[in-house]
Write a protein that holds these residues in place. Sequence first.
Motif, PDB file in Angstrom:
ATOM      1  N   GLN A   1     -39.965  18.548  33.030  1.00  0.00           N
ATOM      2  CA  GLN A   1     -40.619  19.344  34.091  1.00  0.00           C
ATOM      3  C   GLN A   1     -40.022  20.439  34.071  1.00  0.00           C
ATOM      4  O   GLN A   1     -38.847  20.804  34.132  1.00  0.00           O
TER       5      GLN A   1
ATOM      6  N   LYS B   1     -39.094  24.289  35.329  1.00  0.00           N
ATOM      7  CA  LYS B   1     -38.193  24.857  36.683  1.00  0.00           C
ATOM      8  C   LYS B   1     -38.344  26.333  36.677  1.00  0.00           C
ATOM      9  O   LYS B   1     -37.873  27.084  35.772  1.00  0.00           O
TER      10      LYS B   1
ATOM     11  N   ASN C   1     -39.458  12.297  30.335  1.00  0.00           N
ATOM     12  CA  ASN C   1     -40.344  13.205  31.506  1.00  0.00           C
ATOM     13  C   ASN C   1     -39.915  14.486  31.506  1.00  0.00           C
ATOM     14  O   ASN C   1     -38.737  14.678  31.611  1.00  0.00           O
TER      15      ASN C   1
ATOM     16  N   TYR D   1     -35.724  23.179  32.078  1.00  0.00           N
ATOM     17  CA  TYR D   1     -36.469  22.189  32.367  1.00  0.00           C
ATOM     18  C   TYR D   1     -35.576  20.953  32.608  1.00  0.00           C
ATOM     19  O   TYR D   1     -34.407  20.738  32.243  1.00  0.00           O
ATOM     20  N   ARG D   2     -36.144  20.171  33.531  1.00  0.00           N
ATOM     21  CA  ARG D   2     -35.371  18.879  34.092  1.00  0.00           C
ATOM     22  C   ARG D   2     -35.894  17.864  33.145  1.00  0.00           C
ATOM     23  O   ARG D   2     -37.156  17.569  33.300  1.00  0.00           O
TER      24      ARG D   2
ATOM     25  N   GLU E   1     -40.329  25.745  25.256  1.00  0.00           N
ATOM     26  CA  GLU E   1     -41.076  24.327  25.577  1.00  0.00           C
ATOM     27  C   GLU E   1     -40.670  23.573  24.255  1.00  0.00           C
ATOM     28  O   GLU E   1     -40.524  22.508  24.374  1.00  0.00           O
TER      29      GLU E   1
END
Length: 478
Positions: free
Chosen positions: A5, A7, A3, A17-18, A51
């Motif tokens: 996520q 930030k 997953n 990104y987490r 990304e």
Amino acid sequence: MANIQAKYNKDGKLISYRIRVFRGRDESGKQLKPYVTTFKIEPTWSAATAEKKARNFAANYERDCKEGKVTDNRQTFRSYAEYVLNEKERAGVLKKSTLARYRDLTRRIYPEIGSIKLKDLRPQHLTNFYGQLQELGSIDRTAKPKPTLSKVVDEKRLGLSAHQQIIDAVAEGKKISRELIAKCANISSSTVSLMLRGNEVKADKAEAVAVVLGYKVEQLFKIIEKNKNLSAKTINEYHGLISSILAQAEKEMLVPYNAASKAILPKIHKKEVDFYQPEQIKKIKEAFDKEQLRWRVLGYMLVYTGARRGEILGLHWTDVDLDNNQIFLRRNVLYNSKDGVYVDSLKTDSSVRVLYLPKNVMNMLVTYKQWQEEEIRRLNGYRADNGYVFATEKGEPLNPGTVASWLERVEKKNDLPHLHAHAFRHSLASTLISEHMDDTTVSKILGHSQVSTTKDIYTHIIDANKKRGAEILENIYK
């Protein structure tokens, strides 16, 4: 799939990104905490580049997690130790007595190193901890009963917050028996007997009795605190527990190495074992001969078997071969405050063993068995026939503490050296080694899993025999 996520900072700019990876579920179906990491963004990257790089990083991170190459960096020694102990308890690989001892040791371990993250624990932390154990030792808290205790029990002067079962017994005109106090306080009746005779007991036992009688402990007991140096055995117990936990962490690839294996233990001087000389054993047996049949037999079993106290109390009559002068040790009777008296398997597989006894001891067992059978018939159903050689009036296994209390009474009545059950074990081993019985046979009699254990415990006797061997050769070859 991992997953991911995004930030952002307070200005709305992407900074990292987490990444979270599902870790699975435990045996009860509860989801484990996921693996979590952060992928930082370089200021020069475009959003698309950031990304793309983050997804590539996440794919590699997920692969490393599945291959066991990633550790949970947030996990403390305490949280992991609890996980290990709980899993071992669930799997049934630890005996109740061992688990209870481990829990007791953690009371000192957790305040010192429990909050350190598993990945950050170093040998220096453990070296310092072992040094503190040696310097500070521990506080031994005991309690001396005041005369008030006996008055409260004899005159039924209960406090307002006394245990309901004791209140009910008094209301029905019954006496406050030691058995009732022991049951309500969850301690052995032999400990209550010691208190009522004015003997010092452990402070926690005194506190439990005071509570069920409805008093503050200071009203019934004088609390005594003494500084006590930790023994070599105790410091090594702390080290052994920590080492076993870190060894499991190493197996699970949570740490690169076992920090305990590289720590420095304080230099420990080994204490020689306590044992009785043959002339002392003779006097002790004379004292046993004055006792009731059951206790006389138990005393002789301690002298002639070298068995542990709980092993003797675990004997069934089916374990006694009267025709061949043999007994079979198969189970152990133990006590702790949580479970009370309980029956467990022996310490190790090697502890399950056959012992041969002298004919006079077997004859004593025959007489005792006849007496016990007559008692069962006389009590006509009150005493259950559970097959134990040594049992309570109701046929249940004896509390091991009862043996200690009996030995203390024998010691005082006959002006003997301090009597404790394990010293008879050492005495038997020392005598056999002194008479040149080989180490392997002695080890099997004692139920040690390794001959090296026997050699290590009885080094002083073995060394004395070596010296005697040199003297023999000197006389023969002169």
